[in-house]
Design an enzyme around this catalytic site. Structure first.
Site, short mmCIF file in Angstrom:
data_model
loop_
_atom_site.label_atom_id
_atom_site.label_comp_id
_atom_site.label_asym_id
_atom_site.label_seq_id
_atom_site.Cartn_x
_atom_site.Cartn_y
_atom_site.Cartn_z
N LYS A 1 -1.23 -14.93 -3.58
CA LYS A 1 -1.32 -15.41 -2.19
C LYS A 1 -1.61 -16.90 -2.21
CE LYS A 1 -2.60 -11.18 0.21
NZ LYS A 1 -3.39 -10.52 1.26
N ASN B 1 0.89 -1.16 0.00
CA ASN B 1 0.00 0.00 0.00
C ASN B 1 0.92 1.21 0.00
OD1 ASN B 1 -2.36 -1.52 0.15
ND2 ASN B 1 -2.29 -1.59 2.39
N GLU C 1 -7.95 -3.16 -2.85
CA GLU C 1 -8.17 -2.46 -1.59
C GLU C 1 -7.88 -0.96 -1.71
OE1 GLU C 1 -5.86 -4.83 1.22
OE2 GLU C 1 -7.57 -6.18 1.47
N GLU D 1 -0.55 -11.82 11.03
CA GLU D 1 -1.75 -10.97 11.02
C GLU D 1 -2.98 -11.71 11.56
OE1 GLU D 1 -2.74 -9.34 7.20
OE2 GLU D 1 -4.62 -8.50 7.92
N ARG E 1 1.00 -8.32 -8.01
CA ARG E 1 0.20 -9.14 -7.10
C ARG E 1 -1.19 -9.46 -7.67
NH1 ARG E 1 -0.67 -7.03 -1.86
NH2 ARG E 1 -0.25 -8.97 -0.77
N ASP F 1 -7.15 -14.85 2.15
CA ASP F 1 -6.23 -13.88 2.77
C ASP F 1 -5.47 -14.43 3.97
OD1 ASP F 1 -4.90 -11.59 3.23
OD2 ASP F 1 -6.66 -10.34 3.62
O1 GCW Z 1 -4.54 -9.17 4.60
C1 GCW Z 1 -4.65 -7.95 4.00
C2 GCW Z 1 -4.15 -7.02 5.04
C3 GCW Z 1 -3.71 -5.69 4.51
C4 GCW Z 1 -2.72 -5.93 3.38
C5 GCW Z 1 -3.39 -6.78 2.31
C6 GCW Z 1 -2.45 -7.11 1.16
C7 GCW Z 1 -0.86 -4.57 2.76
O2 GCW Z 1 -5.16 -6.88 6.02
O3 GCW Z 1 -3.13 -4.98 5.56
O4 GCW Z 1 -2.25 -4.73 2.84
O5 GCW Z 1 -3.82 -8.00 2.87
O6 GCW Z 1 -1.94 -8.23 1.15
O7 GCW Z 1 -2.24 -6.30 0.29
#
Ligand code: GCW
Length: 661
Positions: free
Chosen positions: A345, A188, A271, A378, A304, A350
């Protein structure tokens, strides 16, 4: 002494490179042949080790215990041979010599015993750690987004640190586990951080100079809107010639300052970050625009695939966040330039405690894919809970998307299965905490990520065993630590969200239980519990159709609750509370049992740790003891909220009559 072997700042934990770990090597006669910056790093290491432990660094042709021989190539592989009382590391280039040196350290006394030969080569060419560090303190996310280990190692309140001594020590730790790329800033990309690409580039030059002696190249996360926000252009349209020209010029300036710069990391249309969708373009258009700017210099775009609708209406049952990456990216297979790596990912949602492997990984045979993992905890206890993630990563990396006969996820990332090589990437869990990772035992996750990225065939027990041997001098800690750490991820899974349903965490921070916290939110993370049942129907027959994104056999195994693995049942199916699992128990009874058991396991973990008093450094003992107290408090809260929630919803009593509130 060069910066890479300078002593640690006072009070900083040596992690897995304490003085005693260097003793087997440092007490011997060692010769080094070769030249170049990484050979100099090894020479610095050896000089420091022999000075401390009484060995000698010799340069004549006399017999030695350890002969480190380096050619002028650039490869990372090396050979270690032990014969006639000499251990010889042969590397064709500096990286191989550095990794060979650390291999000998890891072997300890065993490196100087017997007669044997080993050929060692990394199984992945790209082994990268991303840092979600902000230069400025972000009003919500702080210095490090999802950072649980203090502040950033790199930045402090708006500037790159003046003293990069700890960064040098960090780079050395990373080199010792084979990491060869780091992303220096949050994906971000906020206002100040965007400028690392332009007027703040001198700061990046300084950081690159600290990582370079450890064989690590740096990447920057960049904003897709940079041509507008930094360049003053009217558009960031990736097909606009002026935009392309801006990226080409800006990138040329980066390489003029940092010739070995590794490339860009991009979070686009995700996001709230800007991306090609804003200009009616797709992600191949976006990624290729940046790739072409990097191409003349040998750089890579890490693009990504974490793209989904984060403004979903919870009433809308047709949109499924799990589907999003595949829906957006699979159709683009074959359109990405060869210096684009699509960074996926590992799971489709997530970084949850339990998810299936992302179907994107098997769906893009003509694209370089990297698998992204999350070392920072996280959703797995914020480095306050012991949660050893290596078994989870090992499971995901060894998953076979096309069934038993075909390649693994690690094979795909390495280019050994279908398609070209991408790599393995993870989000770091380190910060300026004296233990680096907040929880001292979370160091094992950082260590383990590097080792698995190097060799995915290592078992999690082997990796943990290495880490324990390097970190703790007392051999008697090994048994108790394995008991405490080995299964801690499964323990965490037991007392948190059940059967792969995910989330149930407190919104925003993601620590602690809140079963309905995300249930009516726009984030696409629902469990759909009602009085009759729980889980997300992702079948083709009656649900969102997500199962259809997998190739056989998984598309069929996941489709039916009869063949879906228990631990993922609620990820794929909405079932009644009385549904009987393969384990023989009902869903609701499983929820009660695992929550009671998981919390009891934490009690036992604390008792096991208590046995280690006096056998581990006192500061480590204190910190872990304190955190286990918090873990027990939190696990109790999880147990009681989750059990009470499902008891109230279902009305089904616990078969064993335990207390539910
Ligand atoms: O899991 C989410 C997180 C965000 C993160 C996002 C991502 C950096 O809550 O904080 O942002 O994934 O992977 O981009």
């Amino acid at each position: 002494m060069n910066q890479s072997t300078a002593p640690l700042p006072h009070g900083v934990d040596p992690a897995w490179l304490p003085s005693f770990a260097l003793r087997p090597l440092g007490s011997r006669r060692i010769r080094i042949a070769g030249s170049g910056p990484l050979v100099d790093t090894v020479r610095g290491e050896v000089a420091a080790a022999v000075a401390e432990h009484g060995g000698v660094l010799v340069d004549s042709q006399e017999p030695v215990d350890l002969d480190l021989i380096c050619g002028n190539g650039g490869t990372e592989a090396f050979t270690v041979t032990r014969e006639d009382r000499t251990t010889t590391v042969h590397a064709n280039g500096g990286p191989g010599l550095l990794y060979g040196f650390h291999h000998v350290v890891r072997r300890g006394e065993a490196a100087f015993d017997g007669t044997w030969t080993e050929r060692v080569a990394p199984r992945q060419a790209i082994r990268m750690l991303d840092h979600w560090d902000n230069v400025d303190v972000h009003p919500v996310m702080g210095q490090v987004e999802r950072g649980y280990a203090g502040g950033s190692l790199f930045y402090d309140n708006g500037v790159v640190r003046a003293d990069l001594g700890r960064v040098a020590a960090y780079a050395r730790l990373l080199a010792s586990i084979g990491i060869n790329r780091v992303g220096l800033n949050n994906v971000n990309v906020h206002r100040t951080e965007a400028r690392l690409l332009t007027d703040l580039l001198p700061d990046v030059v300084r950081l690159a100079a600290v990582f370079r002696p450890q064989g690590i190249k740096v990447c920057l996360s960049v904003s897709f809107a940079a041509p507008v926000t930094l360049g003053g252009l009217a558009t960031a349209d990736p097909l606009d010639p002026e935009v392309r020209d801006w990226w080409a010029r800006t990138t040329a300036d980066v390489y003029a300052a940092i010739p070995d710069f590794a490339g860009y990391v991009v979070k686009a249309d995700s996001e709230g970050q800007p991306g090609p969708f804003g200009y009616g373009r797709d992600h191949a258009d976006g990624a290729n625009a940046l790739a072409r700017a990097l191409k003349p210099f040998g750089g890579t775009v890490f693009w990504r695939a974490f793209v989904y609708n984060h403004r979903q209406d919870w009433r809308d049952r047709t949109t499924d966040r799990a589907r999003a990456a595949h829906d957006h990216f699979a159709p683009l297979d074959g359109r990405f330039d060869d210096n684009v790596v699509v960074q996926v990912k590992a799971g489709p949602i997530d970084f949850q405690t339990r998810e299936p492997v992302s179907p994107v990984i098997a769906a893009m045979p003509s694209t370089r894919l990297a698998v992204e993992l999350q070392v920072t905890q996280e959703y797995t206890g914020h480095q306050k809970h012991v949660c050893h993630l290596v078994p989870l990563w090992r499971e995901m990396l060894s998953f076979r998307p096309w069934g038993e006969e075909e390649g693994t996820v690690a094979d795909i990332a390495a280019g050994r299965a279908s398609g070209p090589a991408g790599g393995v990437v993870a989000v770091s869990n380190a910060g300026d905490d004296p233990f680096w990772t907040g929880h001292p035992l979370a160091q094992a996750n950082l260590y383990g990520f590097g080792r698995l990225a190097w060799d995915d065939r290592l078992t999690s027990a082997e990796v943990l065993d290495e880490w324990i041997g390097l970190t703790f001098a007392d051999p008697d800690v090994r048994g108790p630590l394995h008991r405490l750490v080995d299964d801690s991820w499964r323990t965490y899974e037991k007392y948190t969200a059940p059967l792969g349903v995910g989330f149930m965490v407190r919104p925003g921070g993601h620590y602690g239980p809140d079963v309905d916290g995300y249930e009516y939110s726009p984030w696409g993370t629902y469990h759909f519990a009602d009085r009759d049942g729980v889980g997300v129907d992702r079948t083709r027959a009656t649900g969102t159709g997500f199962t259809g994104q997998f190739p056989p056999p998984w598309r069929n195994l996941y489709e039916s609750p009869e063949t879906c693995p228990d631990e993922l049942l609620l990820f794929f199916h909405h079932v009644p509370y009385g549904h009987v699992l393969h384990s023989g128990t009902t869903v609701v009874q499983h929820i009660y049992d695992t929550h009671f058991d998981g919390r009891e396991e934490v009690v036992r973990m604390a008792a096991t740790w208590a046995e280690l008093e006096g056998r581990v450094p006192a500061s480590t003992f204190r910190r872990v003891t304190e955190l286990l107290g918090e873990q027990l408090r939190s696990a109790t809260e999880w147990r009681d909220q989750v059990n009470t929630y499902f008891h109230r919803k279902s009305g089904v009593p616990d078969a064993r009559g335990r207390r539910i509130y």
